[in-house]
Enzyme design. Structure first.
Site, PDB file in Angstrom:
ATOM      1  N   CYS A   8      43.610  33.544  38.046  1.00  0.00           N
ATOM      2  CA  CYS A   8      43.998  34.422  38.932  1.00  0.00           C
ATOM      3  C   CYS A   8      45.304  34.320  39.468  1.00  0.00           C
ATOM      4  O   CYS A   8      46.064  33.979  38.532  1.00  0.00           O
ATOM      5  CB  CYS A   8      43.873  33.577  40.130  1.00  0.00           C
ATOM      6  SG  CYS A   8      41.468  33.232  40.045  1.00  0.00           S
ATOM      7  N   GLY A  41      38.934  43.347  39.701  1.00  0.00           N
ATOM      8  CA  GLY A  41      40.094  42.851  40.400  1.00  0.00           C
ATOM      9  C   GLY A  41      39.593  42.511  41.544  1.00  0.00           C
ATOM     10  O   GLY A  41      40.429  42.065  42.414  1.00  0.00           O
TER      11      GLY A  41
END
Lengths: 305, 254
Positions: free
Chosen positions: A127, A71
């Site tokens: 992303c 993450g």
């Protein structure tokens, strides 16, 4: 045996570089990789703000692949600048991976890290694009174009590498978009999307449910991506990334047209010693084959192009 | 195998927020852990948490778990019959040498790896162990008989003086260090206590190892989140036990 190489305007003492995402969030870890024989490092992806990342489980490993959904945690660009400065004490290139959830964010982070002494910038195109609908920048050539233009104009003469995703029907299309927008080079590839379950517990293993596959299973996919990009872009500097454990894995990338490789997942099994082993084994290979230098081997004309 | 599967066989409350949880293997048990090494415990649909191994038999794994929020709050409530995953053991534990006089400092939930050390020390020639357990008050002390039965000299400290020495565990340690000679000081507990123990060891010229805590997520040296700042060392593969020397190199960026 000279195994140094040029990747764009960066001179590397060997073609073995630490890949982004592997313990590259703190200067002392970057220095450890450089002292252990990496010729350059790519940092963990830096965003404008601090990010917590996902709670564990974030990683799963089997003999043939790893899968992660960390993450992209990080302290945010302002607090990272000091780490760039401190990582540069060994006079080896420090390439900073930049991320963003908007095009502007990519640009502002890239500008800040370039000013703080980054020798190059690698754009993490995988992303999440907050303005999009759950998509990533990396699978859309038009978004790649806009991000690369923004970053390129933000960093002055520092080299910009676009790290491409293999989750696409056309890797050449992504590479061409990046290079036409001004990217100086490419890193191929990021992780392949995947998921894994624990069938005894009847649960997905990762807290994020799905993640990115790296390691041995990614390797032939990444090698093909480098090959396809090299055919489409004969003169663009390319880092091969994906499943480099042994020197033979690196040679796959060089034969497919990569100028250098980045090493990541194998560090969890082989430790930082992997860099010196790869260097030694590359020298042995080149000597056995009668090459005068790595440059001669990598520039040799190959019939598959 | 990534996760080795275990079934919870018992859960005993030791203090208001510390439980002893025993697991029994349902397939292949993990390999032997040394004192100070840790595993990742996976509770389905809840998450993973790092835990040092307290006791290990062929098929059994014992943990002493503190509720410090997150998945640990669920871990202390694991009930008999629940299935969990365990991976590891990971990291490097405490060094055990023959003919050594050890002073062990356990702060609160830092006891399990040191109790495991006491167990290992039992069968090592020439080793004597003084085990100190510190807490805020008597109600937070646990497993003292365990340490005694394994041959350790046991002393306790409480902040409020409700049992044993009144004061901090490091103050008790300081007293002991000035009264007698110890070869090594090992500590596990809150960071502040570890740093105080480290400077005591330095002052008295005693060999030091401490078990630290960081944000462990991958546990295999990849994510980098458990970095010991400035040392180039990762807690999950290079620790969680570090010597004074390893941490001091830290200060100098080594």
């Amino acid at each position: 045996m000279n195994i140094s190489c040029w990747v764009g305007n960066l001179i590397l003492q060997s073609p073995f570089v630490l890949a982004s995402g592997i313990a590259g969030n703190e200067y002392s870890l970057l220095l450890r990789a450089l002292r252990s024989g990496a010729s350059a490092v790519v940092t963990k992806t830096i965003f404008k703000d601090e990010r917590n990342g996902y709670p564990p489980p974030i990683y799963y490993e089997s003999p043939n692949y790893s899968i992660n959904a960390v993450g992209l945690p990080g302290k945010g660009v302002d607090r990272f600048l000091e780490h760039i400065r401190r990582a540069k004490t060994l006079e080896k290139p420090v390439i900073v991976s930049v991320g963003g959830t908007s095009i502007e964010e990519y640009g502002s982070v890239a500008a800040a890290v370039a000013k703080s002494g980054a020798d190059g910038v690698e754009i993490n195109l995988s992303c999440p694009h907050v303005e999009g609908t759950g998509t990533e920048f990396g699978s859309d050539p038009e978004l790649i174009r806009r991000v690369v233009e923004e970053v390129k104009s933000a960093v002055g003469d520092k080299p910009v590498f676009a790290k491409l995703t293999p989750n696409t029907h056309s890797i050449e299309g992504l590479g061409l978009a990046a290079v036409e927008a001004g990217a100086d080079g490419l890193s191929a590839v990021n992780t392949l999307r995947g998921m894994v379950f624990d069938s005894v517990l009847e649960e997905p293993v990762l807290s994020n449910v799905y993640g990115g596959v790296s390691g041995r299973a990614l390797h032939p996919v990444a090698v093909y991506c480098v090959y396809a990009l090299r055919k489409a872009l004969p003169h663009t500097p390319i880092f091969g990334v994906g499943g480099v454990y042994e020197v033979s894995d690196a040679l796959d990338f060089f034969l497919a047209g990569a100028d250098a490789v980045q090493v990541g997942t194998s560090i969890s099994q082989r430790g930082y010693g992997v860099f010196e082993e790869l260097k030694k084994d590359l020298v042995d290979y080149l000597e056995r084959k009668g090459y005068a230098s790595f440059e001669e081997f990598v520039r040799k004309k190959r019939r598959w192009f | 195998m990534w996760y080795h599967h275990y079934r919870v066989s018992s859960n005993t409350q030791l203090t208001s927020n510390i439980h002893r949880v025993v697991l029994e293997s349902t397939d292949t048990p993990i390999s032997k852990a040394k004192a100070g090494e840790f595993v990742m415990l996976y509770i389905p649909a809840v998450g993973e948490l790092p835990l040092s191994v307290f006791k290990q038999k062929e098929e059994e794994l014992h943990f002493v778990i503190e509720d410090y929020g997150g998945p640990s709050s669920r871990a202390v409530n694991l009930h008999k019959g629940e299935m969990v995953g365990v991976r590891g053991p990971y990291g490097r534990g405490f060094t055990l040498k023959q003919n050594t006089n050890y002073l062990l400092l356990a702060g609160g939930s830092g006891a399990p790896p040191l109790l495991k050390f006491v167990e290992e020390a039992q069968s090592t020639p020439g080793v004597s162990v003084t085990y100190l357990l510190g807490a805020r008050s008597a109600s937070e002390l646990f497993l003292l008989d365990e340490a005694r039965s394994m041959g350790a000299r046991v002393m306790v400290s409480t902040d409020d003086g409700s049992m044993g020495y009144k004061g901090l565990i490091t103050q008790l340690a300081e007293k002991l260090l000035s009264e007698a000679t110890y070869d090594a000081l090992y500590a596990c507990g809150p960071e502040q206590m570890l740093l105080a123990a480290m400077s005591l060891a330095k002052r008295f010229g005693v060999y030091f190892e401490g078990s630290f805590v960081r944000d462990v997520r991958c546990a295999v040296g990849v994510c980098g989140l458990c970095v010991m700042e400035g040392t180039g060392r990762l807690l999950c593969v290079d620790g969680p036990v570090f010597s004074l020397h390893e941490l001091e190199a830290a200060q100098h960026g080594g």
